[in-house]
Write an enzyme that holds these catalytic residues in place. Structure first.
Site, PDB file in Angstrom:
ATOM      1  N   CYS A  43       0.828  -1.214   0.000  1.00  0.00           N
ATOM      2  CA  CYS A  43       0.000   0.000   0.000  1.00  0.00           C
ATOM      3  C   CYS A  43       0.853   1.252   0.000  1.00  0.00           C
ATOM      4  O   CYS A  43       0.660   2.160  -0.805  1.00  0.00           O
ATOM      5  CB  CYS A  43      -0.938  -0.021   1.205  1.00  0.00           C
ATOM      6  SG  CYS A  43      -1.838   1.511   1.405  1.00  0.00           S
ATOM      7  N   CYS A  48      -1.524   1.675  -3.068  1.00  0.00           N
ATOM      8  CA  CYS A  48      -2.524   2.738  -2.910  1.00  0.00           C
ATOM      9  C   CYS A  48      -1.949   4.156  -2.884  1.00  0.00           C
ATOM     10  O   CYS A  48      -2.428   5.041  -3.603  1.00  0.00           O
ATOM     11  CB  CYS A  48      -3.300   2.567  -1.610  1.00  0.00           C
ATOM     12  SG  CYS A  48      -3.375   0.922  -0.926  1.00  0.00           S
ATOM     13  N   LYS A  51       0.123   5.317  -5.994  1.00  0.00           N
ATOM     14  CA  LYS A  51      -0.861   5.329  -7.093  1.00  0.00           C
ATOM     15  C   LYS A  51      -1.744   6.566  -7.024  1.00  0.00           C
ATOM     16  O   LYS A  51      -1.937   7.270  -8.009  1.00  0.00           O
ATOM     17  CB  LYS A  51      -1.696   4.052  -6.999  1.00  0.00           C
ATOM     18  CG  LYS A  51      -2.701   3.871  -8.074  1.00  0.00           C
ATOM     19  CD  LYS A  51      -4.149   3.782  -7.739  1.00  0.00           C
ATOM     20  CE  LYS A  51      -4.700   3.678  -6.407  1.00  0.00           C
ATOM     21  NZ  LYS A  51      -5.531   2.516  -6.157  1.00  0.00           N
ATOM     22  N   TYR A 179      -9.005  -3.312 -11.501  1.00  0.00           N
ATOM     23  CA  TYR A 179      -8.878  -1.914 -11.100  1.00  0.00           C
ATOM     24  C   TYR A 179      -7.475  -1.351 -11.306  1.00  0.00           C
ATOM     25  O   TYR A 179      -7.328  -0.183 -11.668  1.00  0.00           O
ATOM     26  CB  TYR A 179      -9.397  -1.703  -9.663  1.00  0.00           C
ATOM     27  CG  TYR A 179      -8.456  -2.091  -8.547  1.00  0.00           C
ATOM     28  CD1 TYR A 179      -7.621  -1.148  -7.958  1.00  0.00           C
ATOM     29  CD2 TYR A 179      -8.398  -3.393  -8.051  1.00  0.00           C
ATOM     30  CE1 TYR A 179      -6.761  -1.491  -6.928  1.00  0.00           C
ATOM     31  CE2 TYR A 179      -7.553  -3.737  -7.019  1.00  0.00           C
ATOM     32  CZ  TYR A 179      -6.735  -2.787  -6.460  1.00  0.00           C
ATOM     33  OH  TYR A 179      -5.878  -3.136  -5.446  1.00  0.00           O
ATOM     34  N   GLU A 183      -6.826   1.888 -13.556  1.00  0.00           N
ATOM     35  CA  GLU A 183      -6.261   3.080 -12.916  1.00  0.00           C
ATOM     36  C   GLU A 183      -5.000   3.550 -13.643  1.00  0.00           C
ATOM     37  O   GLU A 183      -4.823   4.752 -13.881  1.00  0.00           O
ATOM     38  CB  GLU A 183      -5.938   2.776 -11.449  1.00  0.00           C
ATOM     39  CG  GLU A 183      -7.197   2.632 -10.596  1.00  0.00           C
ATOM     40  CD  GLU A 183      -6.935   2.222  -9.159  1.00  0.00           C
ATOM     41  OE1 GLU A 183      -7.831   2.393  -8.333  1.00  0.00           O
ATOM     42  OE2 GLU A 183      -5.836   1.704  -8.857  1.00  0.00           O
ATOM     43  N   HIS A 437     -27.487  20.848  -1.702  1.00  0.00           N
ATOM     44  CA  HIS A 437     -27.490  21.390  -3.046  1.00  0.00           C
ATOM     45  C   HIS A 437     -26.478  22.523  -3.187  1.00  0.00           C
ATOM     46  O   HIS A 437     -26.305  23.297  -2.251  1.00  0.00           O
ATOM     47  CB  HIS A 437     -28.904  21.933  -3.329  1.00  0.00           C
ATOM     48  CG  HIS A 437     -29.082  22.432  -4.720  1.00  0.00           C
ATOM     49  ND1 HIS A 437     -29.141  21.585  -5.808  1.00  0.00           N
ATOM     50  CD2 HIS A 437     -29.201  23.698  -5.192  1.00  0.00           C
ATOM     51  CE1 HIS A 437     -29.310  22.314  -6.906  1.00  0.00           C
ATOM     52  NE2 HIS A 437     -29.336  23.587  -6.561  1.00  0.00           N
ATOM     53  N   GLU A 442     -26.461  14.628  -4.226  1.00  0.00           N
ATOM     54  CA  GLU A 442     -27.866  14.835  -3.837  1.00  0.00           C
ATOM     55  C   GLU A 442     -28.793  13.911  -4.636  1.00  0.00           C
ATOM     56  O   GLU A 442     -29.905  13.623  -4.209  1.00  0.00           O
ATOM     57  CB  GLU A 442     -28.281  16.300  -3.967  1.00  0.00           C
ATOM     58  CG  GLU A 442     -28.322  16.845  -5.370  1.00  0.00           C
ATOM     59  CD  GLU A 442     -28.653  18.353  -5.393  1.00  0.00           C
ATOM     60  OE1 GLU A 442     -29.725  18.736  -4.930  1.00  0.00           O
ATOM     61  OE2 GLU A 442     -27.802  19.121  -5.903  1.00  0.00           O
TER      62      GLU A 442
HETATM   63  C1  LIG Z   1      -0.979  -0.907  -7.651  1.00  0.00           C
HETATM   64  C2  LIG Z   1      -1.832  -1.221  -6.440  1.00  0.00           C
HETATM   65  C3  LIG Z   1      -2.779  -0.309  -6.035  1.00  0.00           C
HETATM   66  C4  LIG Z   1      -3.566  -0.566  -4.921  1.00  0.00           C
HETATM   67  N1  LIG Z   1      -4.499   0.351  -4.561  1.00  0.00           N
HETATM   68  C5  LIG Z   1      -5.274   0.133  -3.475  1.00  0.00           C
HETATM   69  C6  LIG Z   1      -6.217   1.113  -3.057  1.00  0.00           C
HETATM   70  O1  LIG Z   1      -6.378   2.167  -3.689  1.00  0.00           O
HETATM   71  N2  LIG Z   1      -6.941   0.847  -1.940  1.00  0.00           N
HETATM   72  C7  LIG Z   1      -6.786  -0.308  -1.214  1.00  0.00           C
HETATM   73  O2  LIG Z   1      -7.459  -0.476  -0.197  1.00  0.00           O
HETATM   74  N3  LIG Z   1      -5.907  -1.261  -1.611  1.00  0.00           N
HETATM   75  C8  LIG Z   1      -5.144  -1.055  -2.710  1.00  0.00           C
HETATM   76  N4  LIG Z   1      -4.226  -2.002  -3.090  1.00  0.00           N
HETATM   77  C9  LIG Z   1      -4.150  -3.270  -2.329  1.00  0.00           C
HETATM   78  C10 LIG Z   1      -3.341  -3.098  -1.035  1.00  0.00           C
HETATM   79  O3  LIG Z   1      -2.086  -2.544  -1.336  1.00  0.00           O
HETATM   80  C11 LIG Z   1      -3.193  -4.435  -0.349  1.00  0.00           C
HETATM   81  O4  LIG Z   1      -4.474  -5.007  -0.154  1.00  0.00           O
HETATM   82  C12 LIG Z   1      -2.513  -4.317   1.008  1.00  0.00           C
HETATM   83  O5  LIG Z   1      -1.247  -3.718   0.888  1.00  0.00           O
HETATM   84  C13 LIG Z   1      -2.385  -5.691   1.659  1.00  0.00           C
HETATM   85  O6  LIG Z   1      -1.674  -5.600   2.856  1.00  0.00           O
HETATM   86  P1  LIG Z   1      -0.878  -6.867   3.415  1.00  0.00           P
HETATM   87  O7  LIG Z   1      -0.369  -6.476   4.769  1.00  0.00           O
HETATM   88  O8  LIG Z   1      -1.700  -8.061   3.289  1.00  0.00           O
HETATM   89  O9  LIG Z   1       0.341  -7.087   2.412  1.00  0.00           O
HETATM   90  P2  LIG Z   1       1.457  -6.107   1.892  1.00  0.00           P
HETATM   91  O10 LIG Z   1       1.123  -4.695   2.129  1.00  0.00           O
HETATM   92  O11 LIG Z   1       1.752  -6.520   0.508  1.00  0.00           O
HETATM   93  O12 LIG Z   1       2.698  -6.434   2.826  1.00  0.00           O
HETATM   94  C14 LIG Z   1       3.373  -7.653   2.765  1.00  0.00           C
HETATM   95  C15 LIG Z   1       4.835  -7.397   3.132  1.00  0.00           C
HETATM   96  O13 LIG Z   1       5.467  -8.636   3.413  1.00  0.00           O
HETATM   97  C16 LIG Z   1       6.796  -8.592   2.925  1.00  0.00           C
HETATM   98  N5  LIG Z   1       7.231  -9.978   2.781  1.00  0.00           N
HETATM   99  C17 LIG Z   1       6.745 -10.912   1.916  1.00  0.00           C
HETATM  100  N6  LIG Z   1       7.333 -12.106   2.146  1.00  0.00           N
HETATM  101  C18 LIG Z   1       8.203 -11.914   3.183  1.00  0.00           C
HETATM  102  C19 LIG Z   1       9.081 -12.774   3.898  1.00  0.00           C
HETATM  103  N7  LIG Z   1       9.172 -14.079   3.619  1.00  0.00           N
HETATM  104  N8  LIG Z   1       9.841 -12.242   4.892  1.00  0.00           N
HETATM  105  C20 LIG Z   1       9.760 -10.927   5.203  1.00  0.00           C
HETATM  106  N9  LIG Z   1       8.928 -10.079   4.564  1.00  0.00           N
HETATM  107  C21 LIG Z   1       8.145 -10.567   3.578  1.00  0.00           C
HETATM  108  C22 LIG Z   1       6.663  -7.823   1.622  1.00  0.00           C
HETATM  109  O14 LIG Z   1       7.897  -7.264   1.235  1.00  0.00           O
HETATM  110  C23 LIG Z   1       5.622  -6.763   1.994  1.00  0.00           C
HETATM  111  O15 LIG Z   1       6.240  -5.590   2.470  1.00  0.00           O
HETATM  112  C24 LIG Z   1      -3.397  -1.774  -4.187  1.00  0.00           C
HETATM  113  C25 LIG Z   1      -2.441  -2.705  -4.594  1.00  0.00           C
HETATM  114  C26 LIG Z   1      -1.668  -2.433  -5.713  1.00  0.00           C
HETATM  115  C27 LIG Z   1      -0.640  -3.445  -6.144  1.00  0.00           C
END
Ligand SMILES: Cc1cc2nc3c(=O)[nH]c(=O)nc-3n(C[C@H](O)[C@H](O)[C@H](O)COP(=O)(O)OP(=O)(O)OC[C@H]3O[C@@H](n4cnc5c(N)ncnc54)[C@H](O)[C@@H]3O)c2cc1C
Length: 460
Positions: A43, A48, A51, A179, A183, A437, A442
């Site tokens: 994110c 997010c 972006k 999406y 986007e 309004h 609305e």
């Molecule tokens: C281009 C794009 C736009 C988006 N826009 C939106 C939006 O507008 N609104 C919205 O709500 N969501 C959006 N999302 C989705 C949102 O980013 C994800 O749903 C959210 O980040 C998920 O959080 P998470 O904690 O599950 O995983 P992540 O945020 O992906 O975090 C996982 C972390 O784990 C780390 N990791 C992975 N494996 C290991 C390991 N073995 N050891 C140590 N570290 C590790 C990774 O490096 C990463 O930092 C978007 C996603 C993308 C790709």
């Protein structure tokens, strides 16, 4: 838990992992968190936040165009991609540091390394350290997938690279209809690229309301995005500084960059999950119960790695609920119904609840109220654009079960409408609410007549 080095080991410092680690530490747990790339996760670093910053940048073009009707003369404009990326990176760096500071303050020990499971209680770090943990939270997120292997696939970028392109591409081909694809089409188009969007399905944004899909496509095409559906990229050939992109069906498109946004896969590979007794669900993510507990009693998983609803606020809520459940003495299951969502396309989409199709499949009687109108701003700007608002109502209970908006401010509207939908507001409640309004929103409280929707009108 005295036999363990830590009470909780969190693998992954993204939205879900960071929230869980902080709250668990605040509940008194000894917490360690490993992040292999950058704190903040998808994110903050490549999702997010960056972006939305690029979306803001891309919308100035429309504002410049619209300004003339309001008496402004806009001098010659120019756009500097490097300046935008540098400014964006500075902000992302600030946010990353803020995440680290928050975890430090809560007493979480952060390790900048990849972590895997040696067994259900042992975490192996890439720096050689082994940590024994009473509980483990897997919050490793998801990563872009590229679909079938085709000639030239190694030339394709994903959204990860799109945030760091060294040069601004004048011609971009994006494959995908979700999406992220939509986007980025809006971002590149607004910034001045010629954009071709290629999608194998019959229309963009599968899973969204059909009227939303249709309206957004019309608006995107009016702004210059070339949308080709029912088609896929079959090969990519480098051709003297650019690419010749071959499409199924025989067409060919020239592009400076080819981006695929065809889906994301939960990051479950090579984590030692099977060895630890963690099962994978048919959706490819870690199988969890309502409390985010996996098939191993002491291992939980939240966020995109579980492939439930892949949005930041959902991952955060799941991480928080996990910490409250395991360390706060307050078992908390996350309610995944009526989650609002937006597409930061141009124009924007905001939505909550059931689509018309879903409602018709589930309810005995579905009523639809819909308005498609020229927004006030477009009267003087002269822009040929329409805003679409749609309410899907349970005809028996009168509850509003879906709200869908396409147009400027749609995401902000959907966030507030989601409160009403979540509370179970009826159409009569909407009607009893005084209009504000002049606004576009609305319309949501002034739609009195049931309408035949686009989709049904087209089918009839
Ligand atoms: C281009 C794009 C736009 C988006 N826009 C939106 C939006 O507008 N609104 C919205 O709500 N969501 C959006 N999302 C989705 C949102 O980013 C994800 O749903 C959210 O980040 C998920 O959080 P998470 O904690 O599950 O995983 P992540 O945020 O992906 O975090 C996982 C972390 O784990 C780390 N990791 C992975 N494996 C290991 C390991 N073995 N050891 C140590 N570290 C590790 C990774 O490096 C990463 O930092 C978007 C996603 C993308 C790709």
């Amino acid at each position: 838990m005295a036999d363990y080095d830590v009470d909780l080991f969190v693998i992954g410092g993204g939205s879900g992992g960071v929230r869980a680690a902080r709250v668990a530490a605040e509940h008194g747990a000894r917490v360690m968190l490993a992040e292999e790339y950058r704190l903040g996760g998808t994110c903050v670093i490549r999702g997010c936040v960056p972006k939305k910053l690029l979306v803001y940048a891309s919308r100035f073009r429309g504002e410049f165009e619209d300004a003339a009707g309001f008496g402004w003369t806009v001098a010659q404009t120019s756009f500097d991609w490097s300046a935008l990326i540098a400014n964006k990176d500075r902000e992302i760096g600030r946010l990353e540091a803020a995440y680290g500071a928050t975890l430090d303050k809560a007493g979480v020990r952060i390790v900048k390394a990849r972590a895997t499971l040696a067994d259900a209680h042992t975490v192996q770090l890439a720096n050689g350290e082994r940590v024994r943990a009473a509980y483990v939270l897997v919050a490793t997120g998801a990563a872009p997938s590229y679909g079938d292997v085709i000639p030239g696939l190694d030339h394709v970028i994903s959204s990860n690279e799109a945030f760091h392109l060294p040069d601004f591409p004048r011609r971009v081909l994006i494959q995908g209809g979700g999406y992220i694809a939509v986007e980025f089409a809006g971002i590149f188009c607004g910034l001045g690229s010629h954009v071709t969007l290629v999608y194998r399905g019959d229309n963009i944004l599968r899973g969204f309301d059909d009227d939303v899909r249709r309206q957004l496509r019309v608006e995107m095409e009016a702004r210059g995005v070339k949308v080709i559906t029912g088609c896929t990229v079959s090969a990519i050939e480098p051709a003297g500084g650019h690419y010749s992109v071959h499409l199924s069906g025989g067409n060919q498109v020239t592009a400076d960059r080819v981006m695929f946004a065809v889906g994301r896969r939960p990051s479950v590979a090579k984590l030692g999950l099977a060895e630890a007794g963690v099962a994978i669900a048919p959706n490819g993510g870690i199988a969890v119960d309502h409390y985010s507990r996996s098939t191993a009693a002491n291992i939980y998983a939240v966020g995109d790695v579980t492939n439930r609803i892949n949005l930041t606020p959902v991952a955060i809520r799941e991480g928080h609920a996990f910490a409250d459940t395991v360390f706060g003495g307050k078992p908390t299951a996350v309610d995944h119904t009526n989650v609002p969502t937006a597409v930061f396309s141009e124009p924007e989409v905001g939505t909550v609840g059931l689509t018309e199709t879903q409602a018709r499949a589930r309810l005995q009687q579905t009523d639809v109220y819909e308005a498609i109108f020229k927004p006030l701003k477009a009267t003087l700007s002269g822009r040929d654009t329409r805003v679409m608002m749609k309410l899907v109502v349970d005809g028996q209970s009168d509850r509003v079960v879906g709200c869908h908006v396409v147009g400027e401010g749609a995401a902000e509207i959907a966030q507030v409408a989601a409160i009403a939908v979540k509370m179970g507001a009826t159409k009569a409640d909407f009607d009893a609410t005084m209009a504000l309004h002049p606004t576009a929103a609305e319309e949501l409280v002034t739609m009195r007549k049931k309408t035949a929707s686009y989709a049904r009108a087209a089918a009839e």
